[in-house]
Design an enzyme around this catalytic site. Structure first.
Site, PDB file in Angstrom:
ATOM      1  N   ASP A 145      -8.792   3.220  -3.385  1.00 50.20           N
ATOM      2  CA  ASP A 145      -8.192   3.772  -2.175  1.00 50.20           C
ATOM      3  C   ASP A 145      -8.141   5.295  -2.215  1.00 50.20           C
ATOM      4  O   ASP A 145      -7.763   5.897  -3.216  1.00 50.20           O
ATOM      5  CB  ASP A 145      -6.777   3.228  -1.979  1.00 50.20           C
ATOM      6  CG  ASP A 145      -6.198   3.683  -0.651  1.00 50.20           C
ATOM      7  OD1 ASP A 145      -6.791   3.350   0.383  1.00 50.20           O
ATOM      8  OD2 ASP A 145      -5.184   4.396  -0.662  1.00 50.20           O
TER       9      ASP A 145
ATOM     10  N   ASN B 112      -4.805   6.218  -7.263  1.00 51.71           N
ATOM     11  CA  ASN B 112      -5.303   7.598  -7.245  1.00 51.71           C
ATOM     12  C   ASN B 112      -4.264   8.572  -7.795  1.00 51.71           C
ATOM     13  O   ASN B 112      -3.739   9.442  -7.104  1.00 51.71           O
ATOM     14  CB  ASN B 112      -5.785   8.009  -5.852  1.00 51.71           C
ATOM     15  CG  ASN B 112      -4.746   7.793  -4.771  1.00 51.71           C
ATOM     16  OD1 ASN B 112      -3.782   7.058  -4.941  1.00 51.71           O
ATOM     17  ND2 ASN B 112      -4.945   8.453  -3.644  1.00 51.71           N
TER      18      ASN B 112
ATOM     19  N   HIS C 267       1.674   5.127  -2.316  1.00 53.15           N
ATOM     20  CA  HIS C 267       1.234   6.093  -3.325  1.00 53.15           C
ATOM     21  C   HIS C 267       2.489   6.659  -3.981  1.00 53.15           C
ATOM     22  O   HIS C 267       3.226   7.433  -3.354  1.00 53.15           O
ATOM     23  CB  HIS C 267       0.400   7.197  -2.683  1.00 53.15           C
ATOM     24  CG  HIS C 267      -0.837   6.691  -2.014  1.00 53.15           C
ATOM     25  ND1 HIS C 267      -2.046   6.565  -2.668  1.00 53.15           N
ATOM     26  CD2 HIS C 267      -1.048   6.238  -0.748  1.00 53.15           C
ATOM     27  CE1 HIS C 267      -2.953   6.078  -1.831  1.00 53.15           C
ATOM     28  NE2 HIS C 267      -2.380   5.863  -0.664  1.00 53.15           N
ATOM     29  N   LEU C 268       2.728   6.257  -5.216  1.00 47.97           N
ATOM     30  CA  LEU C 268       3.891   6.747  -5.951  1.00 47.97           C
ATOM     31  C   LEU C 268       3.575   8.000  -6.756  1.00 47.97           C
ATOM     32  O   LEU C 268       4.478   8.635  -7.299  1.00 47.97           O
ATOM     33  CB  LEU C 268       4.439   5.654  -6.874  1.00 47.97           C
ATOM     34  CG  LEU C 268       5.001   4.418  -6.168  1.00 47.97           C
ATOM     35  CD1 LEU C 268       5.544   3.421  -7.189  1.00 47.97           C
ATOM     36  CD2 LEU C 268       6.076   4.781  -5.153  1.00 47.97           C
TER      37      LEU C 268
ATOM     38  N   HIS D 171       3.271  14.375   0.109  1.00 42.27           N
ATOM     39  CA  HIS D 171       2.729  15.626  -0.403  1.00 42.27           C
ATOM     40  C   HIS D 171       3.849  16.659  -0.429  1.00 42.27           C
ATOM     41  O   HIS D 171       4.870  16.505   0.240  1.00 42.27           O
ATOM     42  CB  HIS D 171       1.582  16.130   0.479  1.00 42.27           C
ATOM     43  CG  HIS D 171       0.372  15.256   0.476  1.00 42.27           C
ATOM     44  ND1 HIS D 171      -0.469  15.158  -0.612  1.00 42.27           N
ATOM     45  CD2 HIS D 171      -0.130  14.423   1.413  1.00 42.27           C
ATOM     46  CE1 HIS D 171      -1.453  14.301  -0.334  1.00 42.27           C
ATOM     47  NE2 HIS D 171      -1.269  13.835   0.887  1.00 42.27           N
TER      48      HIS D 171
ATOM     49  N   ASP E 205       1.038   2.756   3.769  1.00 38.36           N
ATOM     50  CA  ASP E 205       0.177   3.810   3.236  1.00 38.36           C
ATOM     51  C   ASP E 205       1.005   5.075   2.999  1.00 38.36           C
ATOM     52  O   ASP E 205       0.577   6.192   3.315  1.00 38.36           O
ATOM     53  CB  ASP E 205      -1.005   4.099   4.164  1.00 38.36           C
ATOM     54  CG  ASP E 205      -2.094   4.935   3.485  1.00 38.36           C
ATOM     55  OD1 ASP E 205      -1.993   5.181   2.260  1.00 38.36           O
ATOM     56  OD2 ASP E 205      -3.036   5.349   4.188  1.00 38.36           O
TER      57      ASP E 205
ATOM     58  N   HIS F  73     -11.069   0.661   0.880  1.00 35.98           N
ATOM     59  CA  HIS F  73     -10.934   1.865   1.708  1.00 35.98           C
ATOM     60  C   HIS F  73     -12.278   2.042   2.409  1.00 35.98           C
ATOM     61  O   HIS F  73     -13.261   2.479   1.794  1.00 35.98           O
ATOM     62  CB  HIS F  73     -10.601   3.066   0.831  1.00 35.98           C
ATOM     63  CG  HIS F  73     -10.598   4.386   1.564  1.00 35.98           C
ATOM     64  ND1 HIS F  73      -9.438   5.015   1.935  1.00 35.98           N
ATOM     65  CD2 HIS F  73     -11.602   5.190   1.987  1.00 35.98           C
ATOM     66  CE1 HIS F  73      -9.724   6.151   2.558  1.00 35.98           C
ATOM     67  NE2 HIS F  73     -11.046   6.275   2.589  1.00 35.98           N
TER      68      HIS F  73
ATOM     69  N   HIS G 162       0.841  -1.199   0.000  1.00 27.65           N
ATOM     70  CA  HIS G 162       0.000   0.000   0.000  1.00 27.65           C
ATOM     71  C   HIS G 162       0.876   1.248   0.000  1.00 27.65           C
ATOM     72  O   HIS G 162       1.239   1.772   1.056  1.00 27.65           O
ATOM     73  CB  HIS G 162      -0.911  -0.005   1.231  1.00 27.65           C
ATOM     74  CG  HIS G 162      -1.976   1.040   1.202  1.00 27.65           C
ATOM     75  ND1 HIS G 162      -3.190   0.873   1.833  1.00 27.65           N
ATOM     76  CD2 HIS G 162      -2.035   2.269   0.627  1.00 27.65           C
ATOM     77  CE1 HIS G 162      -3.940   1.957   1.649  1.00 27.65           C
ATOM     78  NE2 HIS G 162      -3.245   2.820   0.926  1.00 27.65           N
TER      79      HIS G 162
END
Length: 428
Positions: A152, A94, A62-63, A309, A305, A179, A60
């Site tokens: 997700d 996403n 986020h790339l 940002h 996860d 999710h 899990h």
């Protein structure tokens, strides 16, 4: 290249054994293991006192690529993974555009082949655009390399659509990663609903917002026979629901993120936006139940996860900041310090939750140190004490609430398909 790893403490999550021995790697595979191995042409890596495990798998992350490269890229994210000891990651859909088609899945696979320091496995969206309105072409995505399906970041609020998606996923022998969030109950909240949110004047997200959807998806999985994986479990009630469902034979697994078994909503005091995550940091009782769930096997997987940002996005009022924190480069230290050294999990249990268990859920031929297996190997120095310094991260993201925290257990080397990709914090 041949590689001989000598004198390490080998942790085998398949057999549950921990023993000192050598491992020989040849042609990208595990060629054998034993005591006193020699090979005339092998590069020798002496690792006495260090842990040698199958390559860690984070199911899990986020790339952010394609479309959100200011936050992270496959290049930077996989180097963060290598520094964190991970040899494989599954990236959530996403992105912009959302990974809801074969074309986007193929582009991620190709970019990872060109830029990735570790293995990258894309997760396809359940619905087009992750908008929760119509089912995406899961069959095409699976053929193109998607290893699971998830919206997700967004729940599938339509129960009929979720049921049909599960029926289709079952035909594909694919897992749905859910999710679990009822958006109506969450109500635009910013943190856990409780005494702390009241004190801080921040709109809260009740535990029921997660638990209602966990219960719904468990019932739908029981109805359809689909394999269901509950992402980022954060409440005691969710743990109990998964535990009870498993006792009935429902095909459900679950994961917990390090921040959910280490931090409570008290961390939000001070309004550090790095503590703003979804699901939110909960109470001490929730943390204790998540730890119990990890210990008794209710929670199968530890996943980060990892959600980077930009500094500009997070350097705003708490209400305006996006949800998410980075986790790839702090995970091993938090697991070792908070779970293994604290006696919550045995070493073999912890490694299983970060290797063979996520590999099995995603259907990946990883997580083993047996002869003939892919030589994906993580080496950890359990004696190393280090201070979290986001300025040293390989990730573009610096949004961690653990800055300045002293952790024990540090990834020493990361080996992918027999190739040394990280050693002593340096990505090679």
């Amino acid at each position: 290249m041949n590689l001989l790893i000598k004198g390490g403490i080998v942790v085998d999550p398949v057999s549950g054994t921990v023993s000192e021995k050598d491992i020989l790697v040849a042609d990208g595979k595990i060629a054998g293991s034993g005591v006193g191995l020699h090979h005339p042409d092998a590069q020798v890596l002496d690792v006495p006192g260090k842990l040698v495990t199958p390559g860690l798998v984070d199911m899990h992350v986020h790339l952010r690529e394609p479309g959100l490269e200011a936050k992270e890229t496959i290049y930077t994210g996989t180097r963060a993974a290598a520094r964190g000891g991970f040899t494989a990651v599954a990236c959530m859909p996403n992105t912009r555009p959302v990974a809801d088609s074969a074309a986007v899945i193929i582009s991620i696979v190709n970019r990872a082949a060109a830029d990735g320091a570790v293995r990258v496995y894309p997760v396809g969206a359940i619905t087009n655009g992750s908008l929760g309105q119509e089912m995406a072409e899961m069959g095409d995505m699976k053929q193109s390399g998607a290893v699971a399906f998830s919206d997700d970041g967004m729940p599938v609020m339509d129960s009929g659509l979720m049921r049909r998606s599960m029926q289709y996923a079952k035909m594909l022998n694919a897992v749905i990663i859910s999710h679990c969030e009822d958006k109506k109950l969450a109500g635009g909240g910013l943190m856990h609903e409780g005494d702390v949110s009241t004190m801080l004047g921040l709109k809260g997200i009740p535990a029921a917002a997660e638990e209602v959807m966990v219960a719904r998806d468990i019932l739908l999985a029981e109805d359809t026979g689909c394999r269901l994986h509950i992402a980022h479990v954060s409440t005691a009630g969710s743990v109990r629901l998964v535990r009870e469902a498993k006792s009935r034979g429902v095909r459900v697994t679950a994961e917990a993120a390090p921040h959910h078994f280490t931090l409570t909503d008290q961390a939000v005091i001070g309004y550090d936006t790095s503590t703003k995550v979804n699901p939110p940091l909960r109470t001490a009782e929730d943390v204790a139940e998540i730890r119990r769930g990890l210990a008794d096997g209710t929670i199968d997987v530890i996943a980060t996860d990892h959600a980077p940002h930009t500094a500009e996005e997070k350097d705003v009022e708490y209400e305006l900041a996006p949800f998410g924190m980075v986790g790839l480069e702090t995970a091993v230290g938090l697991v070792w310090t908070e779970l293994v050294a604290a006696g919550v999990l045995t070493l073999a249990q912890a490694i299983a939750k970060m290797t063979i268990n996520p590999a099995k859920i995603l259907g990946l031929p990883l997580g083993s140190l047996g002869a003939g297996a892919a030589a994906d190997i993580t080496i950890i120095d359990p004696a190393a004490a280090w201070t979290v310094d986001p300025a040293q991260f390989a990730s573009k993201g610096r949004n961690t609430p653990f800055t300045g925290r002293v952790l024990h257990g540090l990834p020493y080397a990361t080996i992918v398909s027999g190739r040394l990709v990280m050693r002593e914090g340096i990505v090679l």
